[in-house]
Design an enzyme around this catalytic site. Structure first.
Site, mmCIF file in Angstrom:
data_model
loop_
_atom_site.group_PDB
_atom_site.id
_atom_site.type_symbol
_atom_site.label_atom_id
_atom_site.label_comp_id
_atom_site.label_asym_id
_atom_site.label_seq_id
_atom_site.Cartn_x
_atom_site.Cartn_y
_atom_site.Cartn_z
ATOM 1 N N THR A 48 0.801 -1.206 0.000
ATOM 2 C CA THR A 48 0.000 0.000 0.000
ATOM 3 C C THR A 48 0.842 1.268 0.000
ATOM 4 O OG1 THR A 48 -0.078 -0.474 2.345
ATOM 5 C CG2 THR A 48 -2.024 -1.000 1.085
ATOM 6 N N GLN A 68 -3.036 2.852 -5.696
ATOM 7 C CA GLN A 68 -4.063 2.148 -4.918
ATOM 8 C C GLN A 68 -5.379 2.097 -5.684
ATOM 9 O OE1 GLN A 68 -4.425 1.289 -1.028
ATOM 10 N NE2 GLN A 68 -2.683 0.395 -2.055
ATOM 11 N N GLY A 128 -7.397 2.089 0.596
ATOM 12 C CA GLY A 128 -7.168 0.708 0.169
ATOM 13 C C GLY A 128 -8.381 0.043 -0.447
ATOM 14 N N GLU A 129 -9.571 0.381 0.041
ATOM 15 C CA GLU A 129 -10.764 -0.308 -0.461
ATOM 16 C C GLU A 129 -11.534 0.492 -1.513
ATOM 17 O OE1 GLU A 129 -10.593 -3.096 1.863
ATOM 18 O OE2 GLU A 129 -9.229 -1.766 2.921
#
Lengths: 742, 169, 338
Positions: free
Chosen positions: A473, A642, A707-708
């Site tokens: 990440t 990302q 991240g999502e």
């Protein structure tokens, strides 16, 4: 010195990664290292009635074969196996007893001098089973699925099912325009590139150093202490690099238990590496059957949302997330109701996988919204704007920030959405049908308690330490950026220590919470360093900072500087010389303020173009624009990566990914990375990432995490584009070309 | 019900070794190996050159790509003993005299990786692709790099990095 | 993987002698398929005879105007060989459609013919498979058979042969030169691979101890009007759902001669000479192509998950014939279907 935060700093671990110097869990060695190979169950449920290891033991170079019959002692209480993020239930215990709970379950471990020998000997273990009946098909357990309960683990309270509002049934019945549809997402596996591995090194003092592929070294350390009755001093867990996790490494996996089990049995260092096939016995994204019903007024406002979901878990743990919470959150609707049931299957427990629950639930919601837009004869983007909500619909509270409207605007403009012909099958390019689709994405902005230690030395270097992980990440890099800015030092003077359980406390690396947590943690500890420097500086004879308060001073360019008068400054070196100290060490825990009065979320708007051969159904995703509102962006370069990655995942989810199980045998039949398809280079074309400005004061640095959010909504945008191109609505993923041929 | 995980083979798993000589990144090595040792395991386990990655061990992911006598291959699907006398370049051998290979620098510039695990394979594959000279367009690069899977999804940045290095070469 | 004895053959005769001693021995060349299968314990040779260094790496013109391709010529070298690109572009295209450049750099010409199926039941030793373990049953018949055969199947096996290159070799009417304990012989390509019948364990008609030494192409290369169209679940690096190789000779808008072969649909590259005959002498138009497709698929049968392949194959045949007739062969890098 210009700040590093917000700029496109290249990864500080870049050279290590491009030269092969970065070492992963299976790449640490020790004198006399042994290699272990796992024997996996070939039935789906039942018992081991006999396990004969004699042929394996007879192979020269084999040291031992561990099974449930001869393994060293392990804890016998569930609590010992409950990790930081364990769901309710009774966690799986590798080699614990004769019970088989899922196909591919580890049932023996062969330890040998060389990996080739271990692997061969593992194939000689003879197993007899007493097989029991099993079900691995969610559709066969549909009727037997049971409503989810509020979780017992307080840290999982967030996953309690949402409360309904209004009277959704009545509103649906009365709605001027309704859409109802059933959507399906199959089981998917994370398939990080690195094979799961653990190297357990027995140190000369008998203590263990365990290199494990994990997203949380302290979670693993705590777990190992529980399972093996160790003191925290006895075992250190390390993961300086992790070759991709995506949620699969949040919970302890069986490789680490087995490596430690063998190391303790033999008092030798042992490495366990899973095969790619064996990794399909780890957790997975739960398959999800969901029915969405939307009731709308003629003007395109929503009046009712109903979301029924069935998700998959094992027979021994109840894994689920807030699967039904996203649909009721995102859009203004006076009435909403939810039902979430769990189907218990004879599989391993499902687990978090990139944007758990949102990736699947928002796919269904956003595909349903697209269908509603068609029913309303309304542009899909216009429908989202008419249903736009400035308040969290569950709790009726404002957002700390929500720049989704700006995502829609900038995304649509960059994509050229206004040129879309709303009619399906209306846009063509030779033999291709062209489709444009869009969707919204949403995720949480979390911050968790974390502890950061900073050691500043008189030469102007600082070491920043925290037991967090960088799973790809960019944590190393953003930590260095934040520390450099907070300490007023050049980036090159910062060294980052992470991925070591003996460092100050960190939660697991997941849920997009680490960037906000660790960055604000660094800011807190850096303020303590600054205060200490100020204390020393004030002691200097005739100190220019003598009357400056701690809030009025900043660290910049290696100096303490008055914020009001930059000519009043003391260099770090001078301050430390004054105090005759070589180093200043501070360690501080940051407990984020619990701001329950506001909702904290990230948002996105995704626009996708597909080109589909009309005759053959071959789909190409030619363009994607993803506009993201996620607070302050620490590093535009790694942040863009990302989101790019999330978009690629979304494309895979839409078109490729599916774990195929032969339900007759309960075995996964594409347990490899040739037939479990993830996108390859040829599948990925232009992807544009836009970060819209979104100031947020939820935490001092205004960070929300990334991240999502990149994956959420992408599959729906692609699926909606496929509909627009073809006029065919495929509701069950992946949209393989056969579904377009019929 | 009895299930043997395989029909009986020769139960002499450790017996028999072979000797192998090869040059890796300019250094000559002479080893005595189990004949089952893959070229990848030779690099990782015997020479401690762990830059070449094991992502699937079945030629499906490309993480183990190395240059074998100048050609890119998946090192997991060839036996070390079959490469006796060969010249192997791994990711550790791309930088020369402390200077990164232009493609390595381009990967850093374009953030062409995240977790870094597919990166050595992408780099070796990209270096070979440029040398092969078959790829000119973006489509051709994508196609000829499709044997290297990146689960982090860095493809667009990898493409940009290869294009940058191509312009420099 | 079981342990094995490793030996390197110094000549064709040496190789043939070495294998004659040991029925459980196998030749290894590129290794891309055999090593994979050995890791899965599907293949368990007790001796590996390395033939990769035999001097069979030449691509040479034949007196008949064709090309003789040594068995050790690597797939990538063959795909980019100037004579192949110029005279047999359908072969070049088919090779590039398969696997990855790394694998093509390793895989040999002979080995490509000897690839084993990707059927999941064959690959997983915990599942039944008549091809791997005769008599154990076919897991795919009532199982996951999305990738499986629609033509030439038997009750014992519905596996498909996975090669792309061989589809082109089939339509080019290649001949396979083999050497064995009883000397050398030549096998017509269509007679090389087998249908499963009751003996799915036998992929081809090589006799025990025989090795492929060369593949010979006749002069007709269909270099003007050809296409290799591969349809798969992602845009590269995936096995075919259906692939179609086509070579046409066209004069004055009419088809003089046609070659048509399919991949991903049968236990062997599926060439249909009746369909080819039906195309000959016809105008190159969609109605004619559809008729040819109907002939190819006259006995096609699905097994559930793979039913769609019949219609997909029909459309792909028509499309590939159209591409070939128009002189717009499918690109293997630009994924838009021409």
């Amino acid at each position: 010195m210009a700040p590093y935060i917000g700029t496109a700093v290249s990864r500080v671990d870049g050279v290590a990664k491009v030269t092969g110097a970065a070492k992963y869990a299976a790449e640490f060695s020790a004198p006399g290292l042994l290699y272990a190979s796992i024997v996996s169950a070939t039935i789906t449920k039942g018992r081991i009635t006999r396990i004969d290891t004699s042929a394996a033991l007879a192979v020269e170079g084999v040291l031992t074969v561990l099974t449930h019959e001869n393994r060293p002692r392990m804890a016998d209480k569930d609590e010992a196996y409950k990790d930081e993020v364990a769901p309710d239930g009774s966690p799986f215990r590798p080699l614990y007893d004769d019970k088989i709970k899922f196909n591919g379950q580890p049932i023996a471990l062969v330890v040998a001098e060389r990996s080739e020998i271990a692997r061969f000997a593992a194939s000689l273990v003879v197993v007899e089973y007493g097989a029991a009946a099993y079900v691995t098909d969610v559709f066969r357990r549909r009727e037997a699925a049971v409503p989810v309960k509020a979780p017992a683990n307080p840290s999982e309270a967030l996953f309690a099912p949402p409360k309904p509002r209004g009277d959704a049934d009545r509103a649906l019945a009365a709605a001027a325009v309704r859409h109802e549809g059933e959507y399906y997402v199959p089981i998917e596996h994370h398939n990080p590139m690195e094979l799961y591995a653990a190297t357990a090194i027995v140190d000369p003092d008998g203590k263990l150093t365990v290199y494990d592929k994990t997203q949380g070294v302290q979670n693993i350390q705590h777990y190992l202490c529980g399972v093996f009755g160790l003191k925290s001093d006895d075992v250190k867990v390390m993961n300086p690099y992790m070759g991709g996790g995506f949620g699969s490494g949040l919970r302890p996996q069986f490789e680490v238990v087995l490596a430690v089990l063998a190391a303790r049995a033999l008092q030798r260092s042992v490495r366990v590496v899973l095969t790619r096939q064996q990794m399909y016995a780890l957790g997975y994204r739960p398959a999800m059957i969901q029915r969405i019903a939307l009731g709308a007024n003629r003007d395109g406002t929503l009046d009712a949302i109903s979301h029924d979901a069935i998700t998959v878990t094992s027979q021994y743990e109840d894994f689920y997330r807030q699967e039904t919470a996203w649909s009721g959150l995102l859009y203004t609707s006076a009435n909403a109701k939810y039902a979430h049931r769990l189907a218990h299957l004879d599989l391993a427990t499902s687990c978090d996988m990139r944007a758990p629950s949102a990736a699947t639930a928002v796919y269904a919601l956003e595909a349903a919204m697209d269908e509603l837009a068609v029913a309303l004869k309304l542009d899909p983007l216009e429908l989202r704007l008419r249903c736009y909500s400035d308040r969290d619909q569950h709790e009726d509270r404002p957002y700390s920030s929500k720049a989704l409207r700006e995502c829609y605007r900038q995304g649509a403009e960059a994509f050229g959405w206004s040129r879309r012909n709303p009619e399906p099958r209306s846009m063509r390019e030779g033999t291709d049908l062209v489709g444009w689709g869009m969707a919204t994405g949403v995720w949480d902005a979390f911050q968790a308690p974390i502890t950061v230690r900073i050691v500043l030395t008189a030469n102007g270097h600082a070491e920043v330490a925290c037991a967090t992980s960088d799973i790809g990440t960019g944590t190393y890099t953003i930590m260095a950026q934040v520390a450099a800015d907070m300490l007023g030092l050049p980036l090159d003077n910062i060294s980052i220590k992470l991925g070591d359980s003996s460092l100050p406390q960190s939660p697991v690396e997941g849920g997009s919470w680490i960037a906000a947590s660790v960055s604000n943690g660094i800011a807190t500890t850096a303020a303590r360093i600054r205060n200490e420097l100020l204390r020393l500086a004030k002691q200097m004879p005739g100190s220019p900072l003598a009357d400056v308060g701690s809030d009025d001073v900043a660290l910049a360019d290696g100096k303490l500087v008055s914020k009001r008068d930059s000519s009043r400054a003391v260099s770090i070196a001078d301050a430390m010389r004054q105090g005759a100290v070589e180093r200043i060490e501070q360690e501080e825990t940051t407990n984020p303020a619990q701001d329950e009065k506001r909702a904290h979320n990230t948002h996105s708007a995704i626009f996708a173009e597909v080109k589909i051969d009309e005759q053959l159904g071959v789909i190409r995703v030619t363009r994607v624009v993803s506009a993201i509102a996620a607070g302050r962006i620490l590093n535009t370069k790694t942040a863009t990566s990302q989101i790019l990655g999330g978009v690629v995942w979304g494309i895979g989810m839409a078109l490729h990914e599916e774990t195929q199980i032969d339900h007759t045998f309960g075995r996964i039949v594409n347990a490899n990375i040739a037939e479990y398809h993830v996108p390859v280079h040829a599948d990925i074309h232009d992807i544009k990432v836009i970060f819209v400005d979104e100031p947020d004061d939820s935490n001092p640095l205004g960070i929300k995490g990334l991240g999502e959010i990149g994956i959420v909504g992408v599959a729906a945008a692609v699926a909606n584009a496929v509909y627009h191109a073809t006029g065919k609505r495929v509701r069950d993923l992946p949209i393989s070309l056969d579904k377009l041929l019929a | 019900m009895q299930q043997r995980n395989q029909p009986a083979g020769r139960a002499d798993g450790a017996s028999g070794t072979v000797s192998v000589n090869l040059t890796v990144n300019g250094t000559r090595h002479s080893l005595t190996l189990d004949p089952r040792t893959s070229l990848l395991d030779l690099l990782r386990e015997h020479l401690d050159l762990t830059g070449s990655k094991k992502g699937c061990d079945h030629g499906q992911c490309g993480a183990c790509t190395v240059l074998l006598d100048g050609r890119r291959v998946v090192s997991c699907l060839t036996l070390a003993v079959m490469q006796d006398g060969a010249n192997v370049t791994t990711v550790e051998g791309l930088a020369k005299d402390g200077h990164l290979h232009p493609l390595q620098q381009a990967f850093i510039d374009h953030d062409a990786f995240q977790c870094g695990y597919c990166t050595p394979g992408q780099l070796c594959s990209g270096v070979a692709l440029i040398a092969e000279g078959h790829a000119k367009t973006a489509d051709e690069i994508r196609e000829l790099m499709s044997g290297n899977i990146c689960r982090c999804g860095a493809y667009t940045n990898i493409l940009a990095a290869i294009q940058q290095a191509m312009r420099q070469s | 993987m079981i342990n094995f004895q490793y030996v390197r053959a110094n000549s064709i005769a040496d190789a043939v002698n070495l294998i004659a001693d040991d029925p459980a021995a196998k030749f290894v060349a590129g290794g891309t398929n055999l090593i994979d299968l050995m890791k899965m314990d599907v293949e368990q040779p007790t001796k590996l005879i390395d033939i990769s260094r035999l001097a069979l790496d030449k691509v040479e013109d034949t007196a008949e105007g064709g090309l003789r391709i040594g068995a050790m010529v690597r797939n990538s070298d063959l795909a980019y060989h100037p004579a192949v690109e110029a005279r047999y572009p359908v072969l070049s295209s088919a090779i590039r459609a398969g696997a990855s450049q790394q694998l093509r750099n390793m895989a040999s010409t002979g080995g490509n013919l000897l690839q084993r199926t990707r059927c999941a039941y064959f690959y997983d030793i915990a599942l039944p498979c008549n091809k791997r373990t005769p008599g154990s049953g076919c897991g795919a018949l009532a199982g996951h058979n999305r990738m499986h055969a629609i033509l030439g199947t038997s009750d014992a096996c519905i596996a498909v042969f996975p090669s792309d290159m061989c589809v082109a070799l089939a339509l080019l009417e290649a001949r396979v030169h083999v050497s064995g304990p009883n000397g050398a012989r030549t096998i017509a390509f269509d007679a090389f691979h087998r249908l499963p019948g009751e003996t799915p364990q036998r992929d081809n008609n090589l006799e025990p101890g025989e090795m492929i030494v060369a593949v010979e192409l006749p002069s007709a290369g269909f270099a003007s009007n050809y296409s290799y169209l591969k349809i798969r679940d992602r845009l590269s690096y995936a096995f075919a759902l259906v692939s179609v190789g086509v070579g046409l000779e066209i004069a004055d808008g009419r088809i003089k001669a046609a070659r048509l072969a399919l991949g991903g649909v049968a236990h062997k590259p599926w060439r249909d000479t009746r369909a080819e005959a039906a195309l000959a002498g016809q105008a190159a138009n969609e109605a004619v192509f559809r008729q040819a497709a109907d002939i190819v698929l006259r006995d096609a049968r699905g097994f559930g998950h793979n039913n769609f392949k019949i219609e997909l194959a029909r459309r792909a045949i028509i499309r590939a014939l159209t591409q070939a007739a128009n002189g717009t062969p499918q690109s293997q890098s630009n994924k838009k279907i021409a």
